[in-house]
Design a protein around this motif. Structure first.
Motif, PDB file in Angstrom:
ATOM      1  N   ASP A  96       0.855  -1.182   0.000  1.00 18.24           N
ATOM      2  CA  ASP A  96       0.000   0.000   0.000  1.00 18.24           C
ATOM      3  C   ASP A  96       0.894   1.236   0.000  1.00 18.24           C
ATOM      4  O   ASP A  96       2.088   1.143   0.280  1.00 18.24           O
ATOM      5  CB  ASP A  96      -0.931   0.010   1.218  1.00 18.24           C
ATOM      6  CG  ASP A  96      -2.183   0.853   0.990  1.00 18.24           C
ATOM      7  OD1 ASP A  96      -2.276   1.534  -0.052  1.00 18.24           O
ATOM      8  OD2 ASP A  96      -3.074   0.845   1.868  1.00 18.24           O
ATOM      9  N   CYS A 119      -2.772  -0.328   7.957  1.00 14.70           N
ATOM     10  CA  CYS A 119      -1.840  -1.297   7.369  1.00 14.70           C
ATOM     11  C   CYS A 119      -1.525  -2.431   8.345  1.00 14.70           C
ATOM     12  O   CYS A 119      -1.441  -3.588   7.951  1.00 14.70           O
ATOM     13  CB  CYS A 119      -0.553  -0.606   6.923  1.00 14.70           C
ATOM     14  SG  CYS A 119      -0.796   0.472   5.496  1.00 14.70           S
ATOM     15  N   VAL A 127       5.109  -1.076   3.188  1.00 11.36           N
ATOM     16  CA  VAL A 127       4.311   0.021   2.637  1.00 11.36           C
ATOM     17  C   VAL A 127       5.244   1.175   2.261  1.00 11.36           C
ATOM     18  O   VAL A 127       6.384   1.231   2.703  1.00 11.36           O
ATOM     19  CB  VAL A 127       3.231   0.498   3.633  1.00 11.36           C
ATOM     20  CG1 VAL A 127       2.215  -0.606   3.888  1.00 11.36           C
ATOM     21  CG2 VAL A 127       3.828   0.989   4.926  1.00 11.36           C
TER      22      VAL A 127
END
Length: 182
Positions: A96, A119, A127
């Motif tokens: 992400d 997350c 990430v």
């Protein structure tokens, strides 16, 4: 004020080197010593204590200096530097991403905390946060880069972070390795 001779400077340097010859670096530690009292850098939560909002827990008063150049990184004490190498080389897939362009400091802190909380809940490992290179800022320096690094160091669920490869954002972004929740 009179200028010193280069001979004096060389003498001072040799005296300093002689004085430091038997000095050994301290081992890496997650403890901070303040006034002779050893303390953990982050308060521990009691078992019954509910999770505080992460954006309230992040502060600007913890500071890490960024050396010249963009290639900076952090690995939590006790973690292998191999982990940092693997993160830098793209061992984990970026799951992400958060873009902080145009955010104020306070809005960026809140957005980062909320993003990392989500997350962690979704069990993401790697990430990316895009903080920008500062090309539009007053001094053409990144405004959020150091702050993001400081905020990340305060979170116990962040194991390591580093500047990604150019194709993943380079000096305008940061890769973050999160704890795996089993």
């Amino acid at each position: 004020m009179p200028k010193k001779d280069s001979v004096v400077d060389e003498d001072e340097i040799s005296l300093f080197q002689a004085a430091m010859s038997d000095v050994e670096p301290l081992p890496a530690s997650d403890k901070i010593v303040i006034g002779g009292i050893e303390t953990s850098p982050f308060p521990r939560k009691n078992k019954g204590q509910k999770n505080a909002k992460s954006e309230d827990a992040l502060t600007d008063y913890v500071f890490v200096a960024i050396e010249a150049g963009d290639g900076w990184s952090f690995v939590r004490p006790g973690m292998s530097h191999q982990t940092l190498r693997r993160l830098r080389r793209g061992h984990w897939r970026i799951q992400d991403s958060l873009d902080l362009h145009g955010y104020t400091r306070d809005a960026a802190r809140q957005a980062l905390g909320a993003f990392l909380d989500i997350c962690v809940q979704q069990k993401f490992r790697c990430v990316r946060v895009i903080h920008g290179k500062g090309l539009s800022s007053r001094n053409r320096e990144p405004v959020l880069k150091a702050r993001v690094g400081n905020w990340l160091m305060q979170r116990s669920d962040v194991l390591a972070f580093c500047q990604p490869r150019p194709e993943d954002g380079g000096g305008g972004a940061i890769l973050i390795l999160l704890k795996s929740k089993v």
